[in-house]
Design an enzyme around this catalytic site. Structure first.
Site, short mmCIF file in Angstrom:
data_model
loop_
_atom_site.label_atom_id
_atom_site.label_comp_id
_atom_site.label_asym_id
_atom_site.label_seq_id
_atom_site.Cartn_x
_atom_site.Cartn_y
_atom_site.Cartn_z
N CYS A 1 0.90 -1.08 0.04
CA CYS A 1 0.04 -0.18 -0.02
C CYS A 1 0.90 1.21 0.02
CB CYS A 1 -0.91 0.23 1.27
SG CYS A 1 -2.20 -1.34 1.30
N CYS B 1 -2.88 5.04 2.40
CA CYS B 1 -4.16 4.14 2.22
C CYS B 1 -5.18 4.25 3.20
CB CYS B 1 -3.40 2.57 2.50
SG CYS B 1 -4.74 1.46 1.91
N ARG C 1 -7.58 0.51 7.49
CA ARG C 1 -7.16 0.44 8.61
C ARG C 1 -5.66 0.04 8.82
NH1 ARG C 1 -9.62 -3.47 13.73
NH2 ARG C 1 -8.29 -2.75 15.07
N CYS D 1 -6.03 1.97 -2.28
CA CYS D 1 -4.99 3.14 -2.52
C CYS D 1 -4.40 3.27 -3.76
CB CYS D 1 -3.96 3.08 -1.33
SG CYS D 1 -2.81 1.85 -1.27
N ASP E 1 24.72 33.13 -16.25
CA ASP E 1 23.42 33.73 -16.81
C ASP E 1 23.50 35.27 -16.02
OD1 ASP E 1 20.48 33.51 -17.94
OD2 ASP E 1 20.39 34.28 -15.84
#
Length: 498
Positions: A34, A38, A41, A68, A440
């Site tokens: 996951c 997620c 639980r 998820c 630059d």
């Protein structure tokens, strides 16, 4: 990559979105992996194994969570800055290097042996190159199943599977069910366009990205309409259009494709992820740059600033050469004339893509006389032709090399490409986060006090503390508004820190 289990578990308990994409949680009791956010639980700590990538989870025998949806993770380069070779290997695999070649050819492009490549990926990513490529295909396929109404045959082709049979077998083995069983039946669309979401790590400063692209948009090739960026694309002879807009509520960019063949979709997605810098971790970047007293207010003002990439390396190189020693407005005008004169017409122009009618010229389409007629100095004409010839001889010339120094050295070997131009191409075409334009003039003046400007050597010394995010520091200064610049220059007694 080393992950501290207790720290990871605290992030899981908090469902902290800042860690989404940095690691995945493998749950021994369920066999599922996951994202940290997620909604289910949280598992018990003793049942968790934390890995840096989805490929590592898959190689360990875990299957993706259907809640998820790991394919929606930002998939950050968790090892970025730790080992450049590993990061480059992943970018090449993501671009399809193992779809057309093998591990040995990939290792050769990286300048190492194939055994060393396997060892490095196993050590830092936790997976083999083949597993990484397969995970890329599987997660893209699952994303297409969830977000589109493509047929399963089209999903298989678009995600890089060689056959529908192999696609079905892979899904059945990984998910324990056929791919059609996980499709959301409520999806319905009458549009012929293909729309998908490309996740990013929030925050994302979409308005500044659009501002950067708007001022550089090439007539007939690119356009900004409302809050969307649209352009023509040409990949492997397949021409079409893309439309990119922000979907902040989903921490994603929404991309609408109109392409004739779905097989090029993985490469299109890879290019867009690089162009819009979707692998960036803004929190890590901000932590480093905020340590500089001058950059801190700029970072606070624009925490989601990204480095705008380019659609194509050759196009970026042409932009850089034409833009040498002339104004941005003048360079953009010349690029539009170049595209209209030498670029191919878009095969199909739809009403909703008004203003898009040309493809940017391919290297073989550049012609000396046609370029000269635009009023471009002869030295730059010869430089453009040399770059086109080099690109034709080696289509991978704008791929990332083993490190930034090698990338810049390779680019500087091209006629008319100096340090500034090479660093610019490395930043926008190769996705080099540490590319830095020390020469630059605008940057030298803005970071100095009073009317003086910093020398390149002074600026390089100053920027050592910004590594490996010097390109982001550059963009923060370039894109700062007038109020922020006043803050930046309010201390007249500034002394260069060594």
């Amino acid at each position: 990559m080393s992950l501290e289990p207790k720290a990871c578990y605290r992030a899981v308990l908090a469902r902290d979105a800042r860690y989404d994409g940095r690691f995945f949680t493998c749950v021994r009791t369920t066999g599922i992996y996951c994202r940290p956010i997620c909604p289910t639980r949280p598992p018990k700590f003793e049942n968790c194994v934390f890995v840096p990538t989805a490929a590592a989870a898959q190689e360990a025998g875990f299957r993706p969570c259907l809640r998820c949806r790991p394919e929606s993770s930002p998939q950050l380069d968790a090892w970025q800055g730790t080992l450049a070779t590993v990061s480059r290997a992943w970018k090449l695999i993501e671009a399809g290097a193992l779809d057309e070649g093998n591990v040995a050819s990939l290792a050769e492009r990286l300048g190492i042996g194939d055994r060393q490549l396997r060892r490095l990926l196993r050590q830092h990513v936790g997976a083999s190159p083949i597993t990484m490529a397969q995970t890329r295909r599987v997660l893209l396929a699952k994303q297409l199943i969830h977000q589109t109404q493509l047929s399963m045959i089209d999903v298989a082709l678009a995600s890089g599977f060689g056959s529908v049979r192999r696609f079905n077998e892979t899904f059945q083995k990984l998910y324990g069910r056929p791919p059609s069983a996980i499709r959301r039946r409520e999806l319905a669309s009458s549009s012929a366009d293909l729309s998908i979401l490309l996740p990013y790590q929030s925050p994302y400063d979409w308005q500044k990205m659009l501002e950067f692209l708007r001022t550089r948009a090439i007539a007939e090739v690119e356009t900004i309409s409302g809050n969307a960026y649209m352009r023509t694309v040409d990949l492997d002879g397949q021409a079409g259009t893309v439309c990119v807009s922000d979907a902040p509520e989903q921490s994603s960019l929404r991309v609408v494709f109109r392409i004739p063949r779905l097989e090029v979709l993985p490469s299109l997605i890879t290019r867009l992820r690089r162009q819009f810098d979707l692998a960036a971790d803004p929190h890590s970047i901000a932590r480093v740059l905020s340590q500089d007293a001058d950059l801190a207010p700029l970072v606070r003002a624009r925490p989601g600033l990204r480095v705008p990439g380019g659609w194509d390396g050759f196009e970026v190189a042409v932009r850089a050469v034409i833009g040498q020693q002339i104004t941005l407005k003048g360079a953009t005008r010349l690029l539009g004339q170049l595209a209209i004169r030498l670029g191919s017409p878009l095969p199909l122009v739809e009403a909703e893509h008004v203003g898009l009618s040309r493809l940017f010229p391919r290297p073989e389409q550049l012609q000396r006389e046609a370029i000269r007629e635009l009023g471009i100095p002869m030295a730059r004409v010869e430089s453009l032709l040399a770059i086109a010839a080099a690109c034709g001889a080696n289509p991978q010339i704008f791929d990332p090399q083993r490190d930034l120094a090698e990338s810049v050295a390779s680019l500087r070997s091209l006629r008319g490409v100096g340090e500034w131009t090479a660093q610019y191409i490395a930043m926008r075409a190769m996705g080099e986060s540490d590319a830095f334009l020390a020469g630059d003039v605008g940057l030298q003046r803005r970071l100095a006090r009073g009317n003086q400007k910093l020398a390149s050597s002074q600026l390089l010394a100053r920027a050592e503390g910004w590594r490996p995010w010097r390109a982001y520091a550059l963009l923060h200064v370039w894109m700062a508004d007038k109020e922020a610049l006043q803050i930046l220059n309010q201390e007249p007694d500034y002394a260069l820190s060594t």
